[in-house]
Structure formats: C-alpha cells, structure tokens
Write a protein that holds these residues in place. Structure first.
Motif, mmCIF file in Angstrom:
data_model
loop_
_atom_site.group_PDB
_atom_site.id
_atom_site.type_symbol
_atom_site.label_atom_id
_atom_site.label_comp_id
_atom_site.label_asym_id
_atom_site.label_seq_id
_atom_site.Cartn_x
_atom_site.Cartn_y
_atom_site.Cartn_z
ATOM 1 N N SER A 30 -0.823 -0.154 -6.380
ATOM 2 C CA SER A 30 -1.127 0.198 -4.992
ATOM 3 C C SER A 30 0.018 0.939 -4.313
ATOM 4 N N ASN A 73 -2.322 -4.721 -6.744
ATOM 5 C CA ASN A 73 -1.610 -4.622 -5.472
ATOM 6 C C ASN A 73 -0.162 -5.022 -5.716
ATOM 7 N N ALA A 119 0.806 -1.226 0.000
ATOM 8 C CA ALA A 119 0.000 0.000 0.000
ATOM 9 C C ALA A 119 0.839 1.277 0.000
ATOM 10 N N ALA A 150 -10.731 2.948 -1.434
ATOM 11 C CA ALA A 150 -9.939 4.056 -1.965
ATOM 12 C C ALA A 150 -9.212 3.676 -3.249
ATOM 13 N N ASN A 156 -11.909 -9.081 -3.658
ATOM 14 C CA ASN A 156 -11.659 -7.844 -4.386
ATOM 15 C C ASN A 156 -12.812 -7.505 -5.324
ATOM 16 N N LYS A 158 -6.232 -2.874 -2.848
ATOM 17 C CA LYS A 158 -7.474 -3.630 -2.796
ATOM 18 C C LYS A 158 -7.469 -4.541 -1.575
ATOM 19 N N ALA A 169 -15.555 -6.058 -3.285
ATOM 20 C CA ALA A 169 -15.252 -4.667 -2.925
ATOM 21 C C ALA A 169 -15.541 -3.729 -4.089
ATOM 22 N N ALA A 214 -2.956 2.980 -1.741
ATOM 23 C CA ALA A 214 -4.195 2.265 -1.396
ATOM 24 C C ALA A 214 -4.170 0.918 -2.098
ATOM 25 N N ASP A 218 -9.440 -2.126 -0.299
ATOM 26 C CA ASP A 218 -9.765 -0.787 0.203
ATOM 27 C C ASP A 218 -10.550 -0.023 -0.867
#
Length: 209
Positions: A139, A114, A53, A150, A175, A146, A178, A144, A148
C-alpha cells in the motif's frame, strides 16, 4: 502485455503469510516515548492510515504520533521507533511461505498488503521469496490501502487480468467484502488447511470443480 489467463490467488500478508505484530512491541515503543501503553497505542493507530497508504513518510508519521503524545519528535527518537516498529512486523509463518511458493505450480500468486513504504523495503530485503511472486503490491508503494477499491484495481491492472480471475485471501472480513465488491472471489483466512481446501475447489481442473 501478458496473455497468461491462469487464475490468480491474491494474498494478504499480515495474519495470513506473516505474523501479526510481535507481542510486547507496543509496550517497548511506549516506554521509549515515555508515555502509557494506552495513550501510545491510540496515537500509533490513529495516525497510521496515511502512513500505510503512502501519503505520509515515516518521519511525518512518527512526528504526528509523538506530538499527539506531547513528546519531542527528535530525529534519534523517530529513528529508534521506526526501526523497532519495522522489527515488530518482521516475522513470517514458514509453513505458509512454503505453501504459497508451491502454489505457483498451479496458479499465479500475488500479494496485496497494507504496509508503509519503508516497512515494505525491509520486507523485500529480508524475504527473498517475495521476488518469486507474480506481483507484489504494498500500500505504501501504490498509494492505496485496503479496503479502498483502488488497491484491488491496481492488482487487476498490474496482472493484465479481470477481477473474476482472482481469489483474494485476507484475515479481515471487511477487506474480503471489498474485494468481492470489485468482482473478485474472496476467502476469510482461518488456517492453512481450510484455505488449501478452498483453493483446491476454486482452481480449474481440481477435484472440487
């Protein structure tokens, strides 16, 4: 600001376009760290989220891993582990790369992965096709990861789009859930042929519409 309202296919990288980690890589890094595979694997993944992140540098990540294993975190060891790790995630599926590139004739195509910042730099240098996409979000670069929300909102903003304009493709169910939670369509990747049928049905003007 862009006025392109074509639909957007937003791809995950690893497990979809790129291969998962090269077999034997964790064993190689564990041996370099003079520790067992099980102990190394636990430390490797336990400290990964802030590195993915963008909250930890590569040096901070590997220092944490080595200290968790009660091993010295000298600069040479850190750099060798870092480069081995980058190489372990460097393989792509050439058929999927071709499919993604050809899809740009019908839709906007973007990437959300990510991946730590230094891994992202290596991927961008080695994979020229990434520079042809409409947007690439790593990311470690956008701070940010996944799942998340954002991370998904970053892509919506960057592409001047609405969540409903997106089909998100990832091999991890959490994911995809999300992405759906922020208003995107989602598909859990299970092979190119199935994906192609889903995208054909999802794009306006296709036979499935």
């Amino acid at each position: 600001m862009s006025t392109d309202r074509r639909r957007i296919v937003l791809f995950d990288l690893f497990g979809v376009i790129a291969r998962h980690q090269r077999p034997g890589s964790l064993e190689k890094m564990a041996a370099r760290s003079h520790t067992s595979l099980d102990a190394f694997t636990t430390a490797y993944w336990a400290h990964r989220p802030p590195y993915d992140a963008g909250r930890h540098t590569a040096s901070a990540y590997w220092t944490d891993v080595l200290h968790a294993l009660s091993r010295p975190a000298d600069a040479d060891t850190i750099e060798e582990l870092r480069l081995t790790d980058i190489d372990s995630w460097s393989r792509v599926d050439d058929r999927m790369v071709s499919y993604v590139r050809n899809l740009r004739d019908r839709a906007r195509v973007a990437l959300l992965s990510n991946i730590p910042a230094d891994h992202a730099d290596a991927f961008l240098a080695a994979q020229s096709w990434l520079h042809d996409l409409d947007h690439v979000a790593f990311s470690g670069k956008i701070d940010a990861a996944k799942p998340d929300p954002a991370a998904f909102h970053h892509c919506v903003t960057a592409l001047h789009a609405a969540p409903a304009d997106f089909l998100f493709v990832d091999d991890r169910e959490e994911n995809v859930r999300a992405a759906r939670a922020v208003g995107m369509d989602g598909h859990v990747f299970d092979g190119q042929e199935e994906l192609a049928a889903v995208i054909d049905a999802w794009l306006p003007g296709s036979a499935g519409q």
